[in-house]
Motif scaffolding. Structure first.
Motif, mmCIF file in Angstrom:
data_model
loop_
_atom_site.group_PDB
_atom_site.id
_atom_site.type_symbol
_atom_site.label_atom_id
_atom_site.label_comp_id
_atom_site.label_asym_id
_atom_site.label_seq_id
_atom_site.Cartn_x
_atom_site.Cartn_y
_atom_site.Cartn_z
ATOM 1 N N ALA A 1 0.841 -1.198 0.000
ATOM 2 C CA ALA A 1 0.000 0.000 0.000
ATOM 3 C C ALA A 1 0.879 1.253 0.000
ATOM 4 C CB ALA A 1 -0.925 -0.014 1.204
ATOM 5 N N LYS A 2 0.254 2.408 -0.112
ATOM 6 C CA LYS A 2 0.990 3.674 -0.062
ATOM 7 C C LYS A 2 1.770 3.764 1.249
ATOM 8 C CE LYS A 2 -3.043 5.657 -2.359
ATOM 9 N NZ LYS A 2 -4.174 6.589 -2.209
ATOM 10 N N PRO A 3 2.971 4.303 1.256
ATOM 11 C CA PRO A 3 3.589 5.160 0.240
ATOM 12 C C PRO A 3 4.272 4.431 -0.919
ATOM 13 C CG PRO A 3 5.030 5.014 2.130
ATOM 14 C CD PRO A 3 3.768 4.270 2.498
ATOM 15 N N ALA A 4 4.161 3.114 -1.004
ATOM 16 C CA ALA A 4 4.658 2.398 -2.185
ATOM 17 C C ALA A 4 3.827 2.836 -3.401
ATOM 18 C CB ALA A 4 4.552 0.897 -1.980
ATOM 19 N N PRO A 5 4.388 2.779 -4.608
ATOM 20 C CA PRO A 5 3.690 3.275 -5.796
ATOM 21 C C PRO A 5 2.754 2.278 -6.456
ATOM 22 C CG PRO A 5 5.887 2.578 -6.396
ATOM 23 C CD PRO A 5 5.784 2.401 -4.893
ATOM 24 N N ASP A 6 2.650 1.058 -5.911
ATOM 25 C CA ASP A 6 1.921 -0.032 -6.572
ATOM 26 C C ASP A 6 0.504 0.335 -7.015
ATOM 27 O OD1 ASP A 6 4.116 -0.958 -5.058
ATOM 28 O OD2 ASP A 6 3.301 -2.984 -4.988
ATOM 29 N N ILE A 7 -0.254 0.973 -6.130
ATOM 30 C CA ILE A 7 -1.656 1.293 -6.425
ATOM 31 C C ILE A 7 -1.758 2.198 -7.639
ATOM 32 C CG2 ILE A 7 -3.669 2.582 -5.572
ATOM 33 C CD1 ILE A 7 -3.019 1.424 -2.771
ATOM 34 N N PHE A 8 -0.926 3.227 -7.694
ATOM 35 C CA PHE A 8 -1.001 4.172 -8.801
ATOM 36 C C PHE A 8 -0.427 3.599 -10.093
ATOM 37 C CE2 PHE A 8 -0.878 7.574 -5.323
ATOM 38 C CZ PHE A 8 -2.263 7.627 -5.266
ATOM 39 N N LEU A 9 0.623 2.810 -9.991
ATOM 40 C CA LEU A 9 1.181 2.175 -11.195
ATOM 41 C C LEU A 9 0.185 1.184 -11.794
ATOM 42 C CD1 LEU A 9 4.888 1.606 -10.105
ATOM 43 C CD2 LEU A 9 4.040 3.235 -11.816
ATOM 44 N N THR A 10 -0.520 0.464 -10.936
ATOM 45 C CA THR A 10 -1.540 -0.469 -11.421
ATOM 46 C C THR A 10 -2.666 0.293 -12.115
ATOM 47 O OG1 THR A 10 -1.049 -2.057 -9.663
ATOM 48 C CG2 THR A 10 -3.192 -2.251 -10.739
ATOM 49 N N PRO B 1 0.383 13.023 2.806
ATOM 50 C CA PRO B 1 1.791 13.017 2.397
ATOM 51 C C PRO B 1 2.217 11.645 1.866
ATOM 52 C CG PRO B 1 1.544 14.136 4.498
ATOM 53 C CD PRO B 1 0.225 13.490 4.200
ATOM 54 N N PHE B 2 1.705 10.566 2.464
ATOM 55 C CA PHE B 2 2.031 9.216 1.981
ATOM 56 C C PHE B 2 1.558 9.040 0.534
ATOM 57 C CE2 PHE B 2 1.879 7.887 6.604
ATOM 58 C CZ PHE B 2 3.216 7.568 6.684
ATOM 59 N N GLY B 3 0.371 9.548 0.237
ATOM 60 C CA GLY B 3 -0.157 9.437 -1.115
ATOM 61 C C GLY B 3 0.641 10.236 -2.116
ATOM 62 N N VAL B 4 1.062 11.429 -1.718
ATOM 63 C CA VAL B 4 1.905 12.246 -2.595
ATOM 64 C C VAL B 4 3.218 11.517 -2.867
ATOM 65 C CG1 VAL B 4 3.212 14.394 -2.776
ATOM 66 C CG2 VAL B 4 0.863 14.438 -1.908
ATOM 67 N N THR B 5 3.805 10.930 -1.836
ATOM 68 C CA THR B 5 5.037 10.158 -2.010
ATOM 69 C C THR B 5 4.830 9.011 -2.988
ATOM 70 O OG1 THR B 5 5.817 10.681 0.223
ATOM 71 C CG2 THR B 5 6.760 8.730 -0.828
ATOM 72 N N ALA B 6 3.713 8.306 -2.859
ATOM 73 C CA ALA B 6 3.405 7.188 -3.760
ATOM 74 C C ALA B 6 3.296 7.660 -5.201
ATOM 75 C CB ALA B 6 2.105 6.510 -3.330
#
Length: 230
Positions: free
Chosen positions: A151-160, A179-184
């Motif tokens: 999950a966020k802050p990892a980028p997986d959700i947005f890359l998918t 901030p975690f979402g922005v980082t992701a």
């Protein structure tokens, strides 16, 4: 709020976080978490909450239990919390400007997706009274999606989400309140527009490309998107 950097584009797809960005659910999380904390003589106040926004459920549970020294496991916390959230989520209201922006982008055939750290179960609970506009999203990527490893802050959700939309990450803009979402989003190579809670320290969003007070303030044309009068 003001711009952190000059807006860029053009943009081919838009990805939205959900909690505190599309729907006003953060108050529900706060109420329920504070109720559980009170059972153990603790208080879930802003000093703790500000560091929990945007975390996935497991990460959230672990953080809150550690920060408040609650005598329970993350699994116990999540099990106790579920029926309380299920009861309240259907009453969540849209955030200012959210529905109008989503409907406008869909009307102009701009690919849009939801990218949320929530589970699919909670996504359905939160959107049960808002199906008419949530059905406009081409894809919904939740933390328990089969292609999401972290999950966020990892980028997986947005890359998918970008892959499902068929758009290069660098041509996507993400709307986030945490901030975690922005980082992701930035880790995914995307533009990030922050719409923070008014209580959040602005300095935590220094890595965003733009900061707004609400989605209603987003200047579509600055990003190569059709304006409201187009």
């Amino acid at each position: 709020m003001s711009n952190v950097q000059k807006p860029k584009g053009p943009i081919k797809a838009v990805i939205f976080d959900m909690d505190g960005l599309l729907l006003d659910t953060e108050g529900i999380y706060t109420e329920v978490t504070n109720t559980i904390a009170n059972w153990h003589g603790k208080t879930f106040d802003w000093a703790v909450k500000q560091h929990s926004i945007g975390r996935g459920s497991q990460d959230f549970a672990e953080y809150v239990i550690s920060a408040l020294e609650l005598p329970m496991s993350p699994e116990e916390f999540l099990t106790v919390r579920q029926p309380m959230l299920d009861e309240r989520f259907p009453h969540a209201q849209p955030m200012h400007g959210a529905e109008a922006l989503v409907r406008h982008l869909a009307k102009h055939n701009i690919p849009i997706a939801v990218g949320t750290s929530s589970s699919l179960h909670y996504f359905h609970a939160k959107t049960s009274n808002h199906r008419s506009w949530f059905e406009l999203f081409k894809h919904v990527v939740t933390a328990d999606h089969k292609d999401v490893k972290a999950a966020k802050p990892a980028p997986d959700i947005f890359l998918t989400a970008a892959r499902l939309l068929g758009v290069d990450p660098k041509e996507c803009v993400v709307f986030e309140d945490s901030p975690f979402g922005v980082t992701a989003a930035k880790t995914a190579g995307m533009y990030a527009v922050a719409v923070p809670d008014s209580h959040m320290p602005v300095a935590q969003y220094a890595h965003a490309d733009l900061m707004l007070g609400s989605l209603a303030e987003f200047a579509l044309e600055d990003w190569g998107l059709p304006g409201y009068h187009a």
